[in-house]
Motif scaffolding. Sequence first.
Motif, PDB file in Angstrom:
ATOM      1  N   UNK A  29      -9.234  10.230  -0.065  1.00 57.33           N
ATOM      2  CA  UNK A  29      -8.651   9.211  -0.951  1.00 57.33           C
ATOM      3  C   UNK A  29      -9.812   8.376  -1.479  1.00 57.33           C
ATOM      4  N   UNK A  30      -9.962   8.266  -2.814  1.00 54.47           N
ATOM      5  CA  UNK A  30     -11.056   7.435  -3.331  1.00 54.47           C
ATOM      6  C   UNK A  30     -10.855   5.972  -2.957  1.00 54.47           C
ATOM      7  N   UNK A  31     -11.954   5.278  -2.678  1.00 54.00           N
ATOM      8  CA  UNK A  31     -11.870   3.866  -2.305  1.00 54.00           C
ATOM      9  C   UNK A  31     -11.310   3.035  -3.461  1.00 54.00           C
ATOM     10  N   UNK A  32     -11.772   3.332  -4.669  1.00 55.99           N
ATOM     11  CA  UNK A  32     -11.271   2.627  -5.850  1.00 55.99           C
ATOM     12  C   UNK A  32     -11.034   3.650  -6.954  1.00 55.99           C
ATOM     13  N   UNK A  38      -6.644  10.129  -9.326  1.00 52.64           N
ATOM     14  CA  UNK A  38      -5.852  10.233  -8.098  1.00 52.64           C
ATOM     15  C   UNK A  38      -5.566   8.842  -7.530  1.00 52.64           C
ATOM     16  N   UNK A  39      -4.481   8.706  -6.757  1.00 51.39           N
ATOM     17  CA  UNK A  39      -4.190   7.403  -6.136  1.00 51.39           C
ATOM     18  C   UNK A  39      -5.385   6.927  -5.313  1.00 51.39           C
ATOM     19  N   UNK A  40      -5.760   5.667  -5.481  1.00 54.66           N
ATOM     20  CA  UNK A  40      -6.935   5.136  -4.773  1.00 54.66           C
ATOM     21  C   UNK A  40      -6.504   4.082  -3.761  1.00 54.66           C
ATOM     22  N   UNK A  41      -7.365   3.883  -2.771  1.00 55.79           N
ATOM     23  CA  UNK A  41      -7.050   3.025  -1.639  1.00 55.79           C
ATOM     24  C   UNK A  41      -6.784   1.583  -2.066  1.00 55.79           C
ATOM     25  N   UNK A  42      -7.619   1.048  -2.934  1.00 57.10           N
ATOM     26  CA  UNK A  42      -7.476  -0.349  -3.361  1.00 57.10           C
ATOM     27  C   UNK A  42      -6.101  -0.578  -4.005  1.00 57.10           C
ATOM     28  N   UNK A  43      -5.707   0.318  -4.888  1.00 58.06           N
ATOM     29  CA  UNK A  43      -4.410   0.197  -5.564  1.00 58.06           C
ATOM     30  C   UNK A  43      -3.255   0.348  -4.582  1.00 58.06           C
ATOM     31  N   UNK A  56       4.874 -12.128  -6.145  1.00 61.40           N
ATOM     32  CA  UNK A  56       4.994 -11.907  -7.593  1.00 61.40           C
ATOM     33  C   UNK A  56       3.600 -11.738  -8.211  1.00 61.40           C
ATOM     34  N   UNK A  57       3.546 -11.086  -9.354  1.00 59.74           N
ATOM     35  CA  UNK A  57       2.274 -10.971 -10.069  1.00 59.74           C
ATOM     36  C   UNK A  57       1.248 -10.104  -9.361  1.00 59.74           C
ATOM     37  N   UNK A  58       0.013 -10.296  -9.737  1.00 69.42           N
ATOM     38  CA  UNK A  58      -1.071  -9.492  -9.182  1.00 69.42           C
ATOM     39  C   UNK A  58      -1.454  -9.968  -7.779  1.00 69.42           C
ATOM     40  N   UNK A  59      -1.827  -9.013  -6.942  1.00 64.93           N
ATOM     41  CA  UNK A  59      -2.293  -9.317  -5.584  1.00 64.93           C
ATOM     42  C   UNK A  59      -3.811  -9.181  -5.557  1.00 64.93           C
ATOM     43  N   UNK A  60      -4.481 -10.164  -4.946  1.00 60.94           N
ATOM     44  CA  UNK A  60      -5.946 -10.074  -4.823  1.00 60.94           C
ATOM     45  C   UNK A  60      -6.317  -9.273  -3.580  1.00 60.94           C
ATOM     46  N   UNK A  61      -7.235  -8.337  -3.750  1.00 60.62           N
ATOM     47  CA  UNK A  61      -7.825  -7.621  -2.623  1.00 60.62           C
ATOM     48  C   UNK A  61      -9.253  -7.258  -3.019  1.00 60.62           C
ATOM     49  N   UNK A  62     -10.218  -7.799  -2.288  1.00 58.27           N
ATOM     50  CA  UNK A  62     -11.625  -7.620  -2.649  1.00 58.27           C
ATOM     51  C   UNK A  62     -12.274  -6.474  -1.885  1.00 58.27           C
ATOM     52  N   UNK A  70     -14.547  11.770   0.668  1.00 57.76           N
ATOM     53  CA  UNK A  70     -14.144  12.659   1.763  1.00 57.76           C
ATOM     54  C   UNK A  70     -14.243  12.047   3.158  1.00 57.76           C
ATOM     55  N   UNK A  71     -14.762  10.811   3.256  1.00 63.79           N
ATOM     56  CA  UNK A  71     -15.004  10.178   4.554  1.00 63.79           C
ATOM     57  C   UNK A  71     -13.826   9.283   4.930  1.00 63.79           C
ATOM     58  N   UNK A  72     -13.420   9.330   6.209  1.00 59.95           N
ATOM     59  CA  UNK A  72     -12.353   8.457   6.700  1.00 59.95           C
ATOM     60  C   UNK A  72     -12.891   7.448   7.697  1.00 59.95           C
ATOM     61  N   UNK A  73     -11.998   6.535   8.127  1.00 58.09           N
ATOM     62  CA  UNK A  73     -12.379   5.621   9.195  1.00 58.09           C
ATOM     63  C   UNK A  73     -12.239   4.150   8.854  1.00 58.09           C
ATOM     64  N   UNK A  74     -12.842   3.316   9.713  1.00 55.72           N
ATOM     65  CA  UNK A  74     -12.678   1.865   9.649  1.00 55.72           C
ATOM     66  C   UNK A  74     -13.255   1.273   8.366  1.00 55.72           C
ATOM     67  N   UNK A  75     -12.471   0.376   7.763  1.00 57.26           N
ATOM     68  CA  UNK A  75     -12.886  -0.248   6.511  1.00 57.26           C
ATOM     69  C   UNK A  75     -12.225  -1.618   6.406  1.00 57.26           C
ATOM     70  N   UNK A  76     -12.963  -2.602   5.860  1.00 59.86           N
ATOM     71  CA  UNK A  76     -12.428  -3.961   5.730  1.00 59.86           C
ATOM     72  C   UNK A  76     -12.294  -4.349   4.259  1.00 59.86           C
ATOM     73  N   UNK A  77     -11.229  -5.060   3.939  1.00 60.20           N
ATOM     74  CA  UNK A  77     -11.015  -5.618   2.606  1.00 60.20           C
ATOM     75  C   UNK A  77     -10.795  -7.117   2.755  1.00 60.20           C
ATOM     76  N   UNK A  78     -11.099  -7.868   1.685  1.00 59.59           N
ATOM     77  CA  UNK A  78     -10.914  -9.319   1.684  1.00 59.59           C
ATOM     78  C   UNK A  78      -9.637  -9.672   0.922  1.00 59.59           C
ATOM     79  N   UNK A  79      -8.824 -10.571   1.494  1.00 59.06           N
ATOM     80  CA  UNK A  79      -7.565 -10.956   0.855  1.00 59.06           C
ATOM     81  C   UNK A  79      -7.702 -12.208  -0.001  1.00 59.06           C
ATOM     82  N   UNK A  80      -8.892 -12.855   0.062  1.00 59.31           N
ATOM     83  CA  UNK A  80      -9.161 -14.003  -0.813  1.00 59.31           C
ATOM     84  C   UNK A  80     -10.546 -13.841  -1.418  1.00 59.31           C
TER      85      UNK A  80
END
Length: 241
Positions: A29-32, A38-43, A56-62, A70-80
């Motif tokens: 799954x592509x990160x972005x 193809x469907x991407x992780x961020x979306x 409602x509206x757009x959600x922020x995820x940084x 092709x790589x899987x595993x632990x990953x962090x995203x920012x919600x603000x």
Amino acid sequence: MSDHVKPSGGIPVLFEDNHLLGITKPVNVPTQEDASGDPDLLTLLKQDLKERYNKPGNVYLGLVHRLDRPVGGAMIFAKTSKAASRLSETVRGRHFRKIYAAVVHGKLPAQQGTLKHTLLKDARTNTVTAVPKGTPGAKDAVLDYRVIGQTDRYSLVHIELHTGRSHQIRVQMKEAGCPLFGDQKYGAGVNKPGQQIALWSAIAAFPHPVTKEEITLRSLPPREFPWAEWPSSVYEEAFKG
């Protein structure tokens, strides 16, 4: 903070609070969003947050770091945006620990060591090459490795990145004479088409951008070939966090 908490739209959640979302990235799954469409992780994660919290509206995820498709595993995203900015500073300041599990062909020159190369990315072909130091546009790449398991054909390796270059582990292992299992781009001569690359983000550790508490995300590879050549206990011991 090491075990799966709940599925987020089918994606396992490793950690979540008001500032951060830590997940196990599925393979392939592509990160972005990319040219594949193809469907991407961020979306996918934004859509899940929107539905779970009825926003409602757009959600922020940084996005603060990336994993190859092709790589899987632990990953962090920012919600603000504040958390994203601070985490990006943590990554730039090299206070963000990135530890991977990899299965490579053959045996490395030593049971543990440090690999240092100068890497140059060709954006046109999305390939990375080891080049002489001083090459314009090239960047230094450093990682530490430790062999934690071996069979007649393969080595299981614990890798800690000290720089975050594109395709870094894949190219540096190839340069060491041990391309990754399943890597079609940098190990086509020893891998078969369709094999899944054996590279997994096992640990991502960093100070929380707001509370400063040390956060450790841990995700172990799936119990399938070639990972299953070694017992679960090997992974549990090597990737304690």
